[in-house]
Motif scaffolding. Sequence first.
Motif, PDB file in Angstrom:
ATOM      1  N   CYS A 139       0.835  -1.207   0.000  1.00  0.00           N
ATOM      2  CA  CYS A 139       0.000   0.000   0.000  1.00  0.00           C
ATOM      3  C   CYS A 139       0.871   1.259   0.000  1.00  0.00           C
ATOM      4  O   CYS A 139       0.576   2.220  -0.719  1.00  0.00           O
ATOM      5  N   CYS A 189       1.731   2.210  -3.391  1.00  0.00           N
ATOM      6  CA  CYS A 189       0.613   2.173  -4.347  1.00  0.00           C
ATOM      7  C   CYS A 189       0.196   3.602  -4.681  1.00  0.00           C
ATOM      8  O   CYS A 189       0.184   4.481  -3.812  1.00  0.00           O
ATOM      9  N   CYS A 243      -7.292   5.037   1.639  1.00  0.00           N
ATOM     10  CA  CYS A 243      -7.316   4.472   0.278  1.00  0.00           C
ATOM     11  C   CYS A 243      -8.727   4.646  -0.245  1.00  0.00           C
ATOM     12  O   CYS A 243      -9.680   4.308   0.458  1.00  0.00           O
ATOM     13  N   LEU A 264     -10.426   3.001  -2.180  1.00  0.00           N
ATOM     14  CA  LEU A 264     -11.173   1.739  -2.298  1.00  0.00           C
ATOM     15  C   LEU A 264     -11.782   1.329  -0.959  1.00  0.00           C
ATOM     16  O   LEU A 264     -12.635   0.451  -0.901  1.00  0.00           O
ATOM     17  N   PHE A 265     -11.300   1.946   0.130  1.00  0.00           N
ATOM     18  CA  PHE A 265     -11.802   1.629   1.469  1.00  0.00           C
ATOM     19  C   PHE A 265     -12.175   2.933   2.179  1.00  0.00           C
ATOM     20  O   PHE A 265     -11.512   3.357   3.126  1.00  0.00           O
ATOM     21  N   CYS A 318      -3.663  -4.990  -1.880  1.00  0.00           N
ATOM     22  CA  CYS A 318      -4.900  -5.553  -2.438  1.00  0.00           C
ATOM     23  C   CYS A 318      -4.751  -5.591  -3.945  1.00  0.00           C
ATOM     24  O   CYS A 318      -3.802  -5.038  -4.515  1.00  0.00           O
TER      25      CYS A 318
END
Length: 76
Positions: free
Chosen positions: A38, A41, A55, A57-58, A69
């Motif tokens: 992460c 990323c 993030c 996505l979360f 992920c």
Amino acid sequence: AQALVDEKDATAMALGYVSDAKRVDARKHPAFAAEQSCARCALYQGQPTDKSGGCPLFAGKQVAGSGWCSGWSRKA
Ligand code: SF4
């Protein structure tokens, strides 16, 4: 502070998120490479040295800098 993502959350399960990239199942995720995390990323909203960060996505949670992920993207 925001809670850390639980690996058993539905989104985490769907994306194969783990809080320690050393535990990525390479058979399920052949695109994974050891240097990915992460913290490295493009979507990570923390500093590379932060233990956790946001993030997209979360939403509303934090992912571990050491995590990973299947949405991992290389920084430009
Ligand atoms: Fe970590 Fe990137 Fe996946 Fe977000 S998209 S959980 S920062 S690997």
